[in-house]
Motif scaffolding. Structure first.
Motif, mmCIF file in Angstrom:
data_model
loop_
_atom_site.group_PDB
_atom_site.id
_atom_site.type_symbol
_atom_site.label_atom_id
_atom_site.label_comp_id
_atom_site.label_asym_id
_atom_site.label_seq_id
_atom_site.Cartn_x
_atom_site.Cartn_y
_atom_site.Cartn_z
ATOM 1 N N LEU A 1 0.789 -1.337 -0.022
ATOM 2 C CA LEU A 1 -0.121 -0.138 0.089
ATOM 3 C C LEU A 1 0.978 1.434 0.118
ATOM 4 N N GLY A 2 0.646 2.086 -1.005
ATOM 5 C CA GLY A 2 1.386 3.332 -1.051
ATOM 6 C C GLY A 2 2.898 3.149 -1.329
ATOM 7 N N ASP A 3 3.608 4.127 -1.455
ATOM 8 C CA ASP A 3 5.135 4.001 -1.661
ATOM 9 C C ASP A 3 5.871 5.029 -0.731
ATOM 10 N N TYR A 4 7.154 5.022 -0.728
ATOM 11 C CA TYR A 4 7.998 5.742 0.401
ATOM 12 C C TYR A 4 7.863 7.257 0.096
ATOM 13 N N LEU A 5 8.003 7.709 -1.221
ATOM 14 C CA LEU A 5 8.043 9.035 -1.327
ATOM 15 C C LEU A 5 6.926 9.766 -1.905
ATOM 16 N N LEU B 1 -12.160 -3.219 8.040
ATOM 17 C CA LEU B 1 -12.208 -4.452 7.320
ATOM 18 C C LEU B 1 -11.774 -5.445 8.013
ATOM 19 N N ALA B 2 -10.812 -5.376 8.772
ATOM 20 C CA ALA B 2 -10.392 -6.602 9.521
ATOM 21 C C ALA B 2 -11.475 -6.696 10.705
ATOM 22 N N GLU B 3 -12.160 -5.706 11.377
ATOM 23 C CA GLU B 3 -12.856 -5.878 12.286
ATOM 24 C C GLU B 3 -14.149 -6.549 11.640
ATOM 25 N N ASP B 4 -14.668 -6.201 10.650
ATOM 26 C CA ASP B 4 -15.826 -6.619 9.945
ATOM 27 C C ASP B 4 -15.672 -8.264 9.409
ATOM 28 N N LEU B 5 -14.347 -8.494 9.083
ATOM 29 C CA LEU B 5 -14.149 -10.017 8.761
ATOM 30 C C LEU B 5 -13.739 -10.774 9.963
ATOM 31 N N ASP B 6 -13.378 -9.842 11.068
ATOM 32 C CA ASP B 6 -12.791 -10.868 12.414
ATOM 33 C C ASP B 6 -11.555 -11.461 11.944
ATOM 34 N N ILE B 7 -10.675 -10.774 11.040
ATOM 35 C CA ILE B 7 -9.539 -11.589 10.739
ATOM 36 C C ILE B 7 -8.154 -10.550 10.807
ATOM 37 N N THR B 8 -7.139 -11.049 10.893
ATOM 38 C CA THR B 8 -5.749 -10.454 11.251
ATOM 39 C C THR B 8 -5.200 -10.061 9.715
ATOM 40 N N ILE B 9 -4.868 -8.788 9.457
ATOM 41 C CA ILE B 9 -4.449 -8.368 8.203
ATOM 42 C C ILE B 9 -2.939 -7.823 8.185
ATOM 43 N N GLY B 10 -1.911 -8.399 7.618
ATOM 44 C CA GLY B 10 -0.859 -7.602 7.776
ATOM 45 C C GLY B 10 -0.363 -7.437 6.315
ATOM 46 N N PHE B 11 0.180 -6.022 6.256
ATOM 47 C CA PHE B 11 0.666 -5.501 4.855
ATOM 48 C C PHE B 11 1.761 -4.486 5.014
ATOM 49 N N GLY B 12 2.367 -4.474 4.068
ATOM 50 C CA GLY B 12 3.778 -3.520 4.048
ATOM 51 C C GLY B 12 2.950 -2.145 3.394
ATOM 52 N N PHE B 13 3.582 -1.046 3.683
ATOM 53 C CA PHE B 13 3.124 0.365 3.248
ATOM 54 C C PHE B 13 4.196 1.514 3.626
ATOM 55 N N GLY B 14 4.150 2.441 2.348
ATOM 56 C CA GLY B 14 5.072 3.490 2.795
ATOM 57 C C GLY B 14 4.512 4.436 3.746
ATOM 58 N N GLU B 15 4.986 4.796 4.936
ATOM 59 C CA GLU B 15 4.517 5.635 5.863
ATOM 60 C C GLU B 15 5.066 6.928 6.061
ATOM 61 N N ALA B 16 4.059 7.991 6.061
ATOM 62 C CA ALA B 16 4.488 9.152 6.303
ATOM 63 C C ALA B 16 4.090 9.492 7.691
ATOM 64 N N GLN C 1 19.769 -1.143 2.995
ATOM 65 C CA GLN C 1 21.201 -1.326 2.428
ATOM 66 C C GLN C 1 21.651 -0.557 1.455
ATOM 67 N N THR C 2 20.543 0.437 0.884
ATOM 68 C CA THR C 2 20.656 1.343 -0.360
ATOM 69 C C THR C 2 21.663 2.464 0.236
ATOM 70 N N ALA C 3 22.929 2.843 -0.194
ATOM 71 C CA ALA C 3 23.530 3.885 0.311
ATOM 72 C C ALA C 3 22.731 5.175 -0.236
ATOM 73 N N GLY C 4 22.644 6.288 0.766
ATOM 74 C CA GLY C 4 22.111 7.475 0.445
ATOM 75 C C GLY C 4 20.465 7.422 0.459
ATOM 76 N N CYS C 5 19.885 6.470 0.925
ATOM 77 C CA CYS C 5 18.426 6.252 0.612
ATOM 78 C C CYS C 5 17.917 7.318 1.580
ATOM 79 N N PRO C 6 16.801 8.076 0.951
ATOM 80 C CA PRO C 6 16.282 9.115 1.701
ATOM 81 C C PRO C 6 15.166 8.779 2.731
ATOM 82 N N ILE C 7 15.019 7.417 3.007
ATOM 83 C CA ILE C 7 13.976 6.797 3.878
ATOM 84 C C ILE C 7 14.821 6.918 5.370
ATOM 85 N N SER C 8 13.764 7.221 6.505
ATOM 86 C CA SER C 8 14.136 7.107 7.668
ATOM 87 C C SER C 8 14.096 5.611 8.110
#
Length: 244
Positions: free
Chosen positions: A30-34, A51-66, A93-100
């Protein structure tokens, strides 16, 4: 972002219909870093919480966070009671990556199993899995968005999913008595002159490694598909189905 939320919702509903306890998606689902990050109090996270509450299911997902001006590669776990857990990637591992970078490693309860999260390159740092195992983790989630980097001069670098599993993750499992669930979006990326080239995702993969370092299940596909794992059966980990 709307299309991504719709896709996560569709696959989560399919998983729930099959009786899954939780459904897992790769890094940066979901989303991207920049370009288009997501906030924890934004409408996208609210929709997935509902959605998780409605389905009574645990959902794991990666996302670009601000978070203010900071940008993170994060992984969220939403359970059926609406509780949100977020892990921010602590290694890059990427040198100079602008991600915190995140600053904490923490074990979480996933359907009754003490679970750690190591996003992509984090799992190649031995101290990450060692710290999580020390905290009592029995299961390690490894969400990936990876592939070989293809440069204009013909050079390539990076690992394939198979190389990562056999060269690194089996050893992580054996050294720390951890079961691993590897949730991968795997492809290639062509590097030109941008710090974070977009990935052309060619295939996804899901690998389950038991706590003895044996690859219990492995699925790779060139098309979107739903895979079901039973952790108790396949890796001797208490829990029900894993779907991705």
């Amino acid at each position: 972002l709307e299309e991504a939320v719709f896709s996560l919702s569709t696959w989560s509903r399919r998983a729930a219909a099959l009786g899954a306890s939780f459904v897992l998606f790769p890094e940066v689902a979901l989303g991207d870093y920049l370009g288009c990050p997501v906030t924890l109090d934004g409408s996208e996270m609210s929709a997935l919480r509902f959605l998780a509450e409605d389905l009574d299911i645990t959902i794991g997902f990666g996302f670009g966070e601000a978070d203010g001006s900071a940008r993170y590669s994060s992984y969220a776990v939403l359970n059926g009671r609406g509780r949100l857990t977020v892990h921010r990637k602590t290694r890059w591992q990427t040198a100079g990556c602008p991600i915190s970078l995140g600053t904490t490693l923490q074990t979480h309860d996933l359907c009754g199993c003490p679970t750690g999260i190591a996003i992509c390159s984090e799992v190649r740092e031995p101290t990450v899995s060692q710290e999580l195992a020390t905290q009592g983790a029995r299961l390690l989630l490894v969400p990936l968005a990876m592939g070989r980097s293809e440069f204009l001069d013909g050079r390539t670098e990076g690992l394939s999913l198979g190389e990562l599993v056999h060269d690194h993750l089996v050893g992580v499992s054996q050294a720390n008595s951890l079961a691993l669930v590897v949730i991968g979006a795997v492809g290639t990326q062509r590097c030109v002159e941008v710090p974070l080239p977009r990935k052309d995702v060619l295939q996804g993969g899901l690998v389950l490694i038991n706590s003895g370092g044996q690859v219990a299940c492995c699925h790779e596909t060139v098309a979107e598909e739903l895979f079901t794992f039973d952790l108790q059966r396949d890796a001797a980990v208490d829990g029900a189905c894993v779907l991705a």
